[in-house]
Enzyme design. Structure first.
Site, PDB file in Angstrom:
ATOM      1  N   HIS A  24     -13.412  17.171  39.899  1.00 55.75           N
ATOM      2  CA  HIS A  24     -14.237  18.171  40.591  1.00 55.75           C
ATOM      3  C   HIS A  24     -13.582  18.573  41.909  1.00 55.75           C
ATOM      4  O   HIS A  24     -13.536  19.754  42.255  1.00 55.75           O
ATOM      5  CB  HIS A  24     -15.620  17.589  40.937  1.00 55.75           C
ATOM      6  CG  HIS A  24     -16.451  17.169  39.758  1.00 55.75           C
ATOM      7  ND1 HIS A  24     -16.805  15.863  39.523  1.00 55.75           N
ATOM      8  CD2 HIS A  24     -17.017  17.896  38.762  1.00 55.75           C
ATOM      9  CE1 HIS A  24     -17.572  15.798  38.439  1.00 55.75           C
ATOM     10  NE2 HIS A  24     -17.704  17.009  37.946  1.00 55.75           N
ATOM     11  N   LYS A 149     -10.600  20.329  31.200  1.00 56.01           N
ATOM     12  CA  LYS A 149     -11.195  19.154  30.548  1.00 56.01           C
ATOM     13  C   LYS A 149     -12.255  19.572  29.524  1.00 56.01           C
ATOM     14  O   LYS A 149     -12.346  19.009  28.446  1.00 56.01           O
ATOM     15  CB  LYS A 149     -11.782  18.260  31.641  1.00 56.01           C
ATOM     16  CG  LYS A 149     -12.879  17.338  31.231  1.00 56.01           C
ATOM     17  CD  LYS A 149     -12.312  16.028  30.808  1.00 56.01           C
ATOM     18  CE  LYS A 149     -13.317  15.053  30.244  1.00 56.01           C
ATOM     19  NZ  LYS A 149     -14.700  15.267  30.520  1.00 56.01           N
ATOM     20  N   MET A 184     -10.534  12.147  33.906  1.00 53.73           N
ATOM     21  CA  MET A 184     -11.667  11.782  34.776  1.00 53.73           C
ATOM     22  C   MET A 184     -12.935  12.448  34.273  1.00 53.73           C
ATOM     23  O   MET A 184     -12.913  13.595  33.830  1.00 53.73           O
ATOM     24  CB  MET A 184     -11.391  12.219  36.199  1.00 53.73           C
ATOM     25  CG  MET A 184     -10.341  11.367  36.842  1.00 53.73           C
ATOM     26  SD  MET A 184     -10.276  11.660  38.601  1.00 53.73           S
ATOM     27  CE  MET A 184      -8.897  10.598  39.010  1.00 53.73           C
TER      28      MET A 184
HETATM   29  P1  AMP Z   1     -19.370  18.651  35.174  1.00 55.21           P
HETATM   30  O1  AMP Z   1     -19.873  18.117  36.465  1.00 55.21           O
HETATM   31  O2  AMP Z   1     -18.961  17.613  34.196  1.00 55.21           O
HETATM   32  O3  AMP Z   1     -20.255  19.724  34.601  1.00 55.21           O
HETATM   33  O4  AMP Z   1     -18.008  19.417  35.536  1.00 55.21           O
HETATM   34  C1  AMP Z   1     -17.974  20.451  36.481  1.00 55.21           C
HETATM   35  C2  AMP Z   1     -16.630  21.137  36.395  1.00 55.21           C
HETATM   36  O5  AMP Z   1     -15.595  20.198  36.670  1.00 55.21           O
HETATM   37  C3  AMP Z   1     -16.347  21.716  35.006  1.00 55.21           C
HETATM   38  O6  AMP Z   1     -15.697  22.968  35.134  1.00 55.21           O
HETATM   39  C4  AMP Z   1     -15.424  20.681  34.413  1.00 55.21           C
HETATM   40  O7  AMP Z   1     -14.560  21.201  33.422  1.00 55.21           O
HETATM   41  C5  AMP Z   1     -14.643  20.236  35.629  1.00 55.21           C
HETATM   42  N1  AMP Z   1     -14.054  18.916  35.401  1.00 55.21           N
HETATM   43  C6  AMP Z   1     -14.689  17.809  34.949  1.00 55.21           C
HETATM   44  N2  AMP Z   1     -13.806  16.790  34.809  1.00 55.21           N
HETATM   45  C7  AMP Z   1     -12.595  17.276  35.164  1.00 55.21           C
HETATM   46  C8  AMP Z   1     -11.282  16.727  35.222  1.00 55.21           C
HETATM   47  N3  AMP Z   1     -11.029  15.471  34.880  1.00 55.21           N
HETATM   48  N4  AMP Z   1     -10.271  17.539  35.629  1.00 55.21           N
HETATM   49  C9  AMP Z   1     -10.507  18.828  35.973  1.00 55.21           C
HETATM   50  N5  AMP Z   1     -11.722  19.403  35.953  1.00 55.21           N
HETATM   51  C10 AMP Z   1     -12.753  18.643  35.550  1.00 55.21           C
END
Ligand code: AMP
Length: 285
Positions: A24, A149, A184
């Site tokens: 994030h 991801k 991650m």
């Molecule tokens: P989430 O909180 O899981 O909904 O993720 C929020 C944003 O962070 C989304 O656009 C995800 O794709 C991105 N994200 C989650 N994990 C990763 C990661 N390991 N590397 C890059 N972006 C990520």
């Protein structure tokens, strides 16, 4: 936000569900570099969880998240309640496809929603699209940042942004990984010590497969079988493991110069996803 936009400030926006990690934060850092104003949302979106999924259990670490965002000089944090986003009167559903899509196009567009995670998490992406549409309208941003991801999510949101003419540039940044390769994820904190050690099999297998293609292996069906054989002993269940077209997400039987390999596996009770993109120049081999 509208006032800031009128004052010609550029706004970068990062939607998240919180329990922030370096994946994030990489999105936030990039938004910070590219915009005058940075806004982040933290909202565990009930609409994207199935009835048997982990909505209630999903990690919520708002105090810690706030500090991390402050350190990165984020200007606005939006942390609404579910009621604020979905009042009782809320009735809209955003989906994909329509009755007047011709069969020829149906083939092209429907795998986006129905393959991979779409198959195993019915309603999930409709929930994601609903919340992202609302957040983009509220954020009034010039740029919005997502992670590779969640590859299928990124493709679907790009489709929605283009189809609805949202006035925003969408950037998709590479997956941030732990030092051993594990992607991650906020859900990694569910893993026990043993599960954490086994979870590395996802990225290892994806990298192995990419290595094979780069060194000339072209037999997609063999690669899929062999990858599953490698994954199986480490994980508790392979939900899917597929090699697909990067845009349509249609499953491939024959190799092409650009492909994405995606997997979803259970390690213990935790569902993990990961993917790698593959680009190769040479058609012949
Ligand atoms: P989430 O909180 O899981 O909904 O993720 C929020 C944003 O962070 C989304 O656009 C995800 O794709 C991105 N994200 C989650 N994990 C990763 C990661 N390991 N590397 C890059 N972006 C990520």
């Amino acid at each position: 936000m509208r006032k800031l936009r009128e004052r010609a400030k550029t706004i970068g926006f990062v939607p998240t569900m919180g329990a922030l990690h370096d994946g994030h934060l990489a999105l936030v850092r990039r938004a910070r570099r590219e915009n005058d104003i940075v806004a982040v949302s933290i909202f565990v979106n009930p609409a994207q969880f199935g009835p048997k999924e982990d909505f209630k259990r999903y990690p919520r670490t708002i105090g810690r998240d706030e500090k991390l965002l402050k350190n990165l000089k984020v200007d606005y944090l939006f942390h609404p309640t579910p009621k604020a986003m979905y009042p009782d009167s809320y009735a809209l559903k955003i989906s994909m496809g329509s009755p007047w899509v011709k069969d020829r196009l149906r083939k092209k567009f429907f795998p986006l929603l129905e393959n991979l995670c779409g198959k195993y998490r019915p309603g999930h992406f409709e929930g994601v699209m609903a919340i992202v549409a609302k957040l983009l309208v509220l954020a009034q941003c010039h740029r919005t940042y997502f992670g590779q991801k969640d590859y299928q999510q990124a493709i679907l949101i790009r489709r929605m942004i283009e189809d609805l003419h949202f006035d925003v540039i969408m950037k998709v940044l590479p997956t941030v990984r732990e030092s051993d390769g594990l992607a991650m994820s906020s859900r990694n904190r569910y893993l026990s010590g043993d599960e954490r050690r086994r979870a590395v099999a996802l990225s290892r297998t994806l990298f192995w497969l990419r290595g094979q293609v780069r060194s000339g292996t072209r037999n997609i069906l063999w690669l899929k079988r062999e990858a599953a054989r490698r994954l199986k002993p480490a994980v508790d269940k392979i939900q899917y493991f597929d090699i697909v077209d990067p845009q349509s997400l249609a499953s491939l039987r024959r190799w092409q110069t650009e492909m994405v390999v995606l997997t979803a596996c259970f390690v213990g009770k935790t569902r993990l996803i990961d993917n790698v993109t593959i680009k190769v120049k040479n058609q012949k081999s």
